[in-house]
Design a protein around this motif. Structure first.
Motif, PDB file in Angstrom:
ATOM      1  N   GLY A  37       0.824  -1.194   0.075  1.00 23.57           N
ATOM      2  CA  GLY A  37      -0.007   0.177  -0.014  1.00 23.57           C
ATOM      3  C   GLY A  37       0.922   1.402  -0.143  1.00 23.57           C
ATOM      4  O   GLY A  37       2.172   1.151  -0.275  1.00 23.57           O
ATOM      5  N   ARG A  38       0.237   2.559   0.242  1.00 22.74           N
ATOM      6  CA  ARG A  38       1.003   3.726   0.271  1.00 22.74           C
ATOM      7  C   ARG A  38       2.238   3.769   1.310  1.00 22.74           C
ATOM      8  O   ARG A  38       3.226   4.154   0.822  1.00 22.74           O
ATOM      9  N   THR A  39       2.014   3.126   2.415  1.00 17.94           N
ATOM     10  CA  THR A  39       3.052   3.544   3.295  1.00 17.94           C
ATOM     11  C   THR A  39       4.208   2.539   2.890  1.00 17.94           C
ATOM     12  O   THR A  39       5.500   2.716   2.898  1.00 17.94           O
ATOM     13  N   LEU A  40       3.702   1.350   2.623  1.00 16.98           N
ATOM     14  CA  LEU A  40       4.869   0.276   2.275  1.00 16.98           C
ATOM     15  C   LEU A  40       5.717   0.775   0.724  1.00 16.98           C
ATOM     16  O   LEU A  40       6.991   0.621   0.774  1.00 16.98           O
ATOM     17  N   ARG A  41       4.884   1.437   0.293  1.00 17.13           N
ATOM     18  CA  ARG A  41       5.467   1.847  -1.157  1.00 17.13           C
ATOM     19  C   ARG A  41       6.665   2.905  -1.071  1.00 17.13           C
ATOM     20  O   ARG A  41       7.330   3.105  -1.367  1.00 17.13           O
ATOM     21  N   ALA A  42       6.212   3.940  -0.034  1.00 16.88           N
ATOM     22  CA  ALA A  42       6.968   4.907   0.533  1.00 16.88           C
ATOM     23  C   ALA A  42       8.338   4.414   1.283  1.00 16.88           C
ATOM     24  O   ALA A  42       9.362   4.801   0.849  1.00 16.88           O
ATOM     25  N   VAL A  43       8.004   3.114   2.135  1.00 17.44           N
ATOM     26  CA  VAL A  43       9.262   2.509   2.573  1.00 17.44           C
ATOM     27  C   VAL A  43      10.212   1.954   1.613  1.00 17.44           C
ATOM     28  O   VAL A  43      11.410   1.974   1.527  1.00 17.44           O
ATOM     29  N   ALA A  44       9.579   1.283   0.639  1.00 22.48           N
ATOM     30  CA  ALA A  44      10.206   0.559  -0.528  1.00 22.48           C
ATOM     31  C   ALA A  44      11.005   1.905  -1.363  1.00 22.48           C
ATOM     32  O   ALA A  44      12.040   1.561  -1.702  1.00 22.48           O
ATOM     33  N   ALA A  45      10.365   2.754  -1.523  1.00 22.68           N
ATOM     34  CA  ALA A  45      11.165   3.730  -2.490  1.00 22.68           C
ATOM     35  C   ALA A  45      12.415   4.387  -1.874  1.00 22.68           C
ATOM     36  O   ALA A  45      13.501   4.484  -2.378  1.00 22.68           O
ATOM     37  N   GLY A  46      12.327   4.400  -0.565  1.00 26.33           N
ATOM     38  CA  GLY A  46      13.526   4.988   0.510  1.00 26.33           C
ATOM     39  C   GLY A  46      14.434   3.733   0.212  1.00 26.33           C
ATOM     40  O   GLY A  46      15.791   4.066   0.309  1.00 26.33           O
ATOM     41  N   VAL A  47      14.165   2.337   0.677  1.00 29.27           N
ATOM     42  CA  VAL A  47      15.143   1.442   0.494  1.00 29.27           C
ATOM     43  C   VAL A  47      15.834   1.183  -0.773  1.00 29.27           C
ATOM     44  O   VAL A  47      17.000   1.294  -1.181  1.00 29.27           O
TER      45      VAL A  47
END
Length: 248
Positions: A37-47
């Motif tokens: 979802g949106r939160t996981l995508r934000a974390v994934a983008a940072g990683v």
């Protein structure tokens, strides 16, 4: 067609490991981004961003110094202050894959034999071995005789070589063993020979002037410093110092 030199890849295990780890994290981040979802995508983008940076930095470092590049200026500085015209037998301590031999080649007599001494440990430099040292010497038209050995205990007789060179290697010798290594340079050098040192601005803690430090190491070993030259480092701060010394 002249084949290019290959001087090996420095710190290849560490840097390839970092590139592989970054690739794994990047792949995992891509999967998480597609499925989350949106939160996981934000974390994934940072990683992913961090992985790209670390992987790119490791890739850049993998090619630094470039395996085919010589940066001849520092070797010319050393060669220009050494008296090598009559040197039939030259010892290059820390020969490795032959980068210093190739760098000094224009300053060597045509019939000189270079004894290339090194532990030839390929855990730090990919390809570090006698065959590669000999190949690069051949490309530079230098007769290289590789010998496996340690700077602190040179497998040569007293006064058996006309010139000794040590290029960017003795700073790697542990400080407590460094005096013994310099004493060995003096021991194997003929009384009418010359010792050439090319070093980085790397000294023990509390020592700021690397030229004074390396001069002192030579003098403590019973050598008289004759000439000194410095060369700016092209990609980093500080200078190389090149020193020519003769047996006292």
């Amino acid at each position: 067609m002249l084949r290019p030199y290959f001087f090996g890849v420095y710190h290849w295990r560490e840097r390839l490991g970092r590139i592989a780890a970054a690739g794994v994290l990047l792949a995992a981040a891509a999967v998480a981004y597609r499925r989350g979802g949106r939160t996981l995508r934000a974390v994934a983008a940072g990683v992913a961003a961090g992985s790209l940076y670390r992987g790119g930095d490791a890739t850049r470092r993998l090619c630094s110094p470039a395996p085919w590049a010589l940066d001849r200026s520092k070797y010319d500085a050393l060669g220009s202050i050494l008296s090598l015209d009559g040197a039939d037998r030259v010892l290059d301590v820390g020969c490795g894959t032959g980068r210093s031999v190739v760098g000094l080649a224009p300053h060597l007599p045509d019939d000189a034999t270079v004894i290339g001494l090194d532990p030839f440990d390929d855990r730090v430099i990919l390809g570090n071995g006698p065959a590669l040292a000999r190949r690069n010497g051949t490309l530079a038209r230098v007769d290289v005789a590789p010998v496996a050995g340690d700077a602190g205990r040179l497998p040569l007789a007293d006064g058996s070589v006309d010139a000794v060179t040590a290029c960017r290697v003795l700073h790697d010798v542990p400080e407590e063993r460094r005096a013994a290594a310099f004493a060995e340079l003096r021991r194997v050098c003929a009384n009418d020979g010359v010792v050439g040192l090319l070093e980085l601005p790397i000294t023990p803690d509390g020592v700021d002037d690397h030229e004074v430090y390396w001069r002192g190491c030579l003098e403590d070993a019973g050598l008289t410093v004759e000439r000194v030259a410095t060369v700016p480092r092209p990609t980093r701060e500080g200078t190389y110092v090149a020193i020519a010394a003769t047996p006292a």
